[in-house]
Design a protein around this motif. Structure first.
Motif, short mmCIF file in Angstrom:
data_model
loop_
_atom_site.label_atom_id
_atom_site.label_comp_id
_atom_site.label_asym_id
_atom_site.label_seq_id
_atom_site.Cartn_x
_atom_site.Cartn_y
_atom_site.Cartn_z
N GLU A 36 -6.43 3.64 -7.63
CA GLU A 36 -7.44 3.54 -8.70
C GLU A 36 -7.08 4.48 -9.85
O GLU A 36 -7.21 4.14 -11.01
CB GLU A 36 -8.83 3.88 -8.15
CG GLU A 36 -9.41 2.80 -7.25
CD GLU A 36 -9.31 1.41 -7.86
OE1 GLU A 36 -9.92 1.17 -8.91
OE2 GLU A 36 -8.59 0.55 -7.28
N ARG A 37 -6.60 5.67 -9.48
CA ARG A 37 -6.24 6.67 -10.48
C ARG A 37 -5.04 6.19 -11.31
O ARG A 37 -5.05 6.24 -12.53
CB ARG A 37 -5.87 7.97 -9.76
CG ARG A 37 -6.06 9.22 -10.56
CD ARG A 37 -6.14 10.43 -9.63
NE ARG A 37 -5.05 10.46 -8.66
CZ ARG A 37 -3.83 10.91 -8.92
NH1 ARG A 37 -3.55 11.35 -10.12
NH2 ARG A 37 -2.90 10.92 -7.98
N LYS A 49 -15.30 -2.29 1.31
CA LYS A 49 -15.55 -1.50 0.10
C LYS A 49 -15.32 -0.01 0.36
O LYS A 49 -14.66 0.67 -0.42
CB LYS A 49 -17.00 -1.74 -0.35
CG LYS A 49 -17.23 -1.43 -1.80
CD LYS A 49 -18.63 -1.86 -2.20
CE LYS A 49 -19.22 -0.80 -3.12
NZ LYS A 49 -20.64 -0.90 -3.25
N THR A 50 -15.84 0.46 1.48
CA THR A 50 -15.79 1.91 1.70
C THR A 50 -14.45 2.37 2.27
O THR A 50 -13.95 3.42 1.90
CB THR A 50 -16.90 2.37 2.66
OG1 THR A 50 -16.82 1.56 3.84
CG2 THR A 50 -18.25 2.24 2.04
N HIS A 97 0.83 -1.22 0.00
CA HIS A 97 0.00 0.00 0.00
C HIS A 97 0.86 1.26 0.00
O HIS A 97 0.79 2.06 0.94
CB HIS A 97 -0.95 0.03 1.21
CG HIS A 97 -2.01 -1.02 1.16
ND1 HIS A 97 -2.90 -1.23 2.20
CD2 HIS A 97 -2.33 -1.94 0.23
CE1 HIS A 97 -3.73 -2.21 1.90
NE2 HIS A 97 -3.39 -2.67 0.70
N THR A 148 -2.54 5.81 -1.45
CA THR A 148 -3.90 5.61 -0.96
C THR A 148 -4.71 4.78 -1.97
O THR A 148 -4.34 4.69 -3.14
CB THR A 148 -4.62 6.95 -0.75
OG1 THR A 148 -4.71 7.60 -2.02
CG2 THR A 148 -3.87 7.85 0.22
N PHE A 149 -5.82 4.23 -1.51
CA PHE A 149 -6.66 3.42 -2.41
C PHE A 149 -7.16 4.27 -3.58
O PHE A 149 -7.22 3.80 -4.72
CB PHE A 149 -7.84 2.82 -1.65
CG PHE A 149 -7.40 1.90 -0.54
CD1 PHE A 149 -6.75 0.71 -0.83
CD2 PHE A 149 -7.59 2.24 0.79
CE1 PHE A 149 -6.32 -0.14 0.18
CE2 PHE A 149 -7.17 1.40 1.80
CZ PHE A 149 -6.53 0.21 1.50
N ALA A 150 -7.52 5.52 -3.28
CA ALA A 150 -8.03 6.40 -4.34
C ALA A 150 -6.94 6.64 -5.39
O ALA A 150 -7.21 6.59 -6.59
CB ALA A 150 -8.50 7.72 -3.74
N ASP A 151 -5.72 6.90 -4.93
CA ASP A 151 -4.62 7.12 -5.88
C ASP A 151 -4.32 5.84 -6.66
O ASP A 151 -3.95 5.91 -7.83
CB ASP A 151 -3.37 7.60 -5.14
CG ASP A 151 -3.43 9.10 -4.84
OD1 ASP A 151 -4.10 9.82 -5.59
OD2 ASP A 151 -2.81 9.53 -3.84
N GLY A 204 -10.99 0.22 0.00
CA GLY A 204 -10.97 0.26 -1.46
C GLY A 204 -11.27 -1.09 -2.10
O GLY A 204 -10.93 -1.31 -3.26
N ASP A 236 -6.54 4.76 7.36
CA ASP A 236 -7.39 3.60 7.08
C ASP A 236 -7.86 2.96 8.39
O ASP A 236 -8.98 2.48 8.50
CB ASP A 236 -6.64 2.57 6.24
CG ASP A 236 -6.20 3.14 4.91
OD1 ASP A 236 -6.89 4.06 4.42
OD2 ASP A 236 -5.18 2.70 4.36
#
Lengths: 335, 531
Positions: free
Chosen positions: B258-259, B311-312, B250, B253-256, B315, B378
């Motif tokens: 995905e990006r 999920k929330t 990791h 971040t999970f959002a990054d 990620g 997290d």
């Protein structure tokens, strides 16, 4: 007073201030030492926990505590530390496995470079903007400067840093997003080294400078407006002196006093702010080291960093006091 | 020997292992610098004294182990060319490779191995002391032979001969010194594919290719640079600007993640963690007047929608835990026949009523403090999710936020908590990561990361103790089945989910995932393929 007499009195003053600073710094060390004792856990707990999921050995933490000298009575630990500091031995960091001096010297340069550059940018930009704003209070320039200063002062440092990274680093790709140097196989030298350092310094120094620039701009504006409303300015104008001479020689010189005071007061804040900027920009400075020392209860390291930062704050304030006398001959150093 | 080694969990062990992925069949390209993220900053570079992940990540490129492990769990030769483990499991013989030298040119011999075990591992490694506790003798009849004699068969030991677990010390630099403060801990001299070059504190660690590496032609990379980037957004930016090409466990971040996945230049990969099956749990203090009731613990398990939590907050990187042994830990994970606790708030309320804690005035049943492990956002968000879930069924939860040292002290020394959330690596063998969570004898004040709930069950303890010396693979599996059945019934701690770690790397980078333990891989096989 003769000039020789002035320098003697200045020296005496500096000596007295340095002597007074010693108990102050000792007090700071003792205070930090006891403060850290109040926090639960010690370095042995930290190191043992980093051994992962199989540390089922009851004696292990005790063993570490003994090896680190943490099993000794608290006052004895403090006394040993102070005694060593007197011989310029700042001890050993058991977490990093090397001497504290080695750790600090490796990181001190980074913080000083960042803080000093930011300070210079902030003072120059802040003063210029403040002066411009003070020329016509309520005018267009004043309003723009006020809005900019308010924005720069209220935006969190980490956010400003990230925005600069996204724009100048990721989007435009003009500047590196982190670190202090390009890691090359053959170390850079001379001009190439200087350019590389400057390249890496721009974003972090700007981030830190923006905040302080806002303070200095507002401060300069206020003191300048006040100075320019004084009788001696009216007299100067009546004498027919040129505008520039009035502003700089009579107004600005007097307006500088509160600004210099502010610089001294902000020295500690500047070091504090560098922790955030160092983190966002992966800048290898002392702020991050201090943060890690606190989280890991690395006593020797933390005490030495505190010692150094209190020394810097005391020194900056001493310089500020001396500057007073230079700026305003009515203030006599050592009087 | 083969029979003995099947104890090792996975498939039968081969003396060597061939290429296991398509990547390795390509012709590797030499040269290039790999810039990698390392976070947090490693304080030292000796896994003997500190097994924190960043230390292992850097140090294992510098120093090889006796052996390594392949994706299928089999042993691969490294500094030991061959080995022979006796049928009774009591004598383990390693034949060392000839002509291997330390980075300073000194020859590597069996004396280094003996010194490392006797003076290093058994004295300074807390995990090593426990795993090698049955070791009674280390003999070195010649420079290339090491014979270990055990007092009892110790199946877990076979998983602990790599560089991460058995850190080899150059005897000529450590003998007669205080190993803990030896300056070489910060600039290791090893036998591995990369030579330590410099450690600029707070900035980076640089390693250069070892021109005299025993595996001729390797490593492929010229340099590996580990950059210390403390801020998560800064790490993502470093990927995007090309300043780094690799980060593990990791790194962003999970959002990054995905990006960057959509960027096309990067791979976000969950392979390379097969030896680190990781799970996340809630551990209740059984001294607590409410949590000591099994029905209360079961109600808590029913009250949390673990799928939604994953999920929330995570990620989607993970799966809902159906056992205290993660599903990746085959063949020990018992998938079926275990009591399960699907999300069912009504059932949770019913269980709490039955336990004798009905909703009172104001709607609350009782109060609890939940101290989440302070490892970052997290974990805080997970704590928040648990808080909201439990408040919905009438448990008034307050979230406790501390710094890590304070948390460690109040949990593992003072046992001053109601409910904690934490996670752990179950390891390549359940004994390494599972037994200390449940075996009541592992509970010792001041010892971190062991069971703190205060739960004790004779049947479970007996199963764990049998597994420690059980030489029959099937019986050992049965021991851990017993553990799983009891844990899922009583919930001494509440397994929430399994974490899927991910690495992020430049898609030109090859040879990274051909290992079950990416952090401890020596990167000898890693190379950049042309675009």
């Amino acid at each position: 007073m003769s000039s020789a007499g002035q320098s003697r009195s200045l020296l005496r003053y500096v000596a007295r201030r340095v002597l007074l600073a010693i108990p102050l710094i000792l007090g700071i060390i003792a205070f930090n030492f006891f403060l850290l004792q109040l926090a639960p856990g010690d370095l042995a707990d930290v190191v043992a926990s980093e051994q992962g999921g199989a540390a089922a050995d009851a004696g292990y933490v005790q063993e570490l505590r003994k090896a680190f000298g943490l099993d000794l009575p608290i006052l004895l630990q403090l006394w040993t530390y102070l005694k060593n500091v007197a011989t310029l031995d700042f001890g050993f960091s058991h977490r990093y496995g090397i001497a504290v001096t080695e750790l600090i010297t490796a990181r001190l340069g980074g913080t000083l470079l960042l803080a000093a550059t930011s300070l210079v940018i902030a003072v120059i930009l802040g003063t210029v903007l403040g002066l411009l704003a003070a020329r016509r209070p309520g005018g267009v320039i004043d309003s723009v400067v006020s809005i900019l200063a308010t924005l720069a002062y209220s935006a969190p440092l980490f956010w400003v840093g990230l925005m600069l990274i996204v724009f100048f680093g990721v989007y435009l790709q003009w500047l590196p997003t982190g670190g202090m140097q390009e890691v090359t196989k053959v170390p850079l030298q001379g001009l190439a080294l200087l350019i590389d350092r400057l390249h890496h310094l721009i974003l972090p120094a700007t981030t830190l400078a923006l905040f302080f620039m806002a303070i200095y701009a507002r401060m300069t504006r206020a003191s300048m407006i006040e100075a320019m409303s004084q009788d001696y300015i009216r007299t100067a104008r009546a004498k027919g002196l040129r505008d520039r001479r009035i502003i700089f020689r009579h107004g600005f010189r007097n307006a500088l006093l509160p600004l210099v005071t502010m610089i001294g007061l902000q020295a500690g804040t500047l070091l504090g702010g560098s922790v955030v900027v160092e983190t966002v920009f992966a800048w290898p400075g002392m702020g991050r080291l201090a943060f890690e020392a606190v989280s890991n209860r690395d006593l020797n390291l933390l005490l030495s960093i505190m010692l150094l930062s209190s020394f810097v704050v005391v020194a900056v304030n001493l310089v500020v006091d001396i500057l007073y006398a230079w700026l305003d001959p009515r203030i006599e150093v050592g009087a | 020997m083969i029979r003995m080694m099947s104890v090792l969990t996975l498939a039968a062990v081969l003396a060597t292992s061939g290429p296991t992925s398509a990547e390795e069949k390509e012709t590797p390209i030499r040269g290039g610098t790999l810039n990698s993220i390392v976070h947090p900053e490693p304080p030292i570079l000796s896994p003997l004294l500190n097994t924190a992940t960043p230390i292992v990540l850097v140090a294992t490129k510098i120093n090889d182990g006796l052996v390594d492990y392949a994706l299928d769990g089999s042993i691969k030769p490294q500094l030991a060319e061959s080995w022979d483990f006796s049928k009774d499991g009591l004598t383990l013989t390693f034949k060392l490779r000839k002509g291997v030298t330390w980075h300073d040119g000194h020859p590597f011999t069996s004396a280094d191995v003996k010194f490392s075990i006797e003076e290093g591992l058994l004295k300074y490694s807390s995990a090593g002391k426990r795993i090698f506790q049955t070791l009674s003798k280390v003999e070195t009849p010649d420079e290339q032979t090491v014979i270990l004699t055990l007092s009892k068969p110790t199946p877990v030991i076979y998983r602990n001969f790599n560089a991460q677990a058995l850190w080899l010390l150059p005897k000529h630099l450590y003998e007669g010194t205080d190993i803990r403060s030896n300056p070489w801990n910060a600039k290791p001299i090893g036998t591995g594919p990369f030579v330590f070059k410099e450690y600029v504190r707070g900035s980076h660690i640089a390693l250069d290719r070892n021109p005299n590496y025993w595996d001729a032609g390797k490593p492929y990379l010229d340099r590996v640079v580990f950059k210390i980037i403390p801020d998560a957004a800064g790490r993502a930016a470093a990927f995007e600007t090309g300043a780094v090409q690799f980060g593990q466990q990791h790194p962003i971040t999970f959002a990054d993640a995905e990006r960057l996945k959509k960027d096309g230049r990067f791979v976000v990969d969950t392979r390379g963690y097969e030896f680190s099956p990781t799970w996340f749990w809630l551990e209740p203090n059984h001294k607590n007047q409410y949590l000591q009731h099994t029905k209360v613990r079961q109600a808590i398990a029913h009250a949390i929608d673990r799928g939604l939590l994953l999920k929330t907050v995570w990620g989607g990187y993970g799966k809902v835990a159906d056992s205290p042994i993660p599903s990746a830990l085959k063949p020990f994970h018992l998938g079926e026949g275990l009591q399960q606790y699907p999300f069912d708030p009504k059932r949770a309320e019913q269980l709490l009523d039955e336990a004798g804690f009905p909703r009172k005035e104001g709607g609350w049943r009782f109060k609890l403090t939940h101290d989440f492990i302070p490892y970052g956002d997290d974990y805080r968000r997970t704590g928040e999710f648990v808080r909201q879930s439990l408040r919905r069924v009438g448990i008034d939860v307050t979230l406790g936020s501390q710094d890590l040292t304070t948390w460690l002290k109040s949990v593992f020394t003072d046992y001053n908590f109601d409910l904690i959330s934490s996670w752990g690596n179950a390891g390549a063998d359940p004994q390494m990561g599972i037994e200390t969570r449940f075996w009541s004898k592992a509970r010792m004040p001041g010892t971190s990361w062991v069971v703190v709930s205060g739960y004790q069950n004779d049947e479970l303890d007996a199963a764990v103790e049998d597994a420690q010396t059980q030489i029959e693979p099937q019986k050992r599996v049965e021991d851990y089945n017993t553990l799983q059945r009891i844990v899922q019934r009583d919930l001494p701690l509440i397994p929430l989910f399994e974490i899927d770690w991910f690495s992020v790397y430049d898609k030109r980078l090859h040879g990274l995932t051909n290992t079950p333990n990416q952090r401890a891989d020596n990167f000898a096989n890693v190379y950049f393929a042309p675009e």
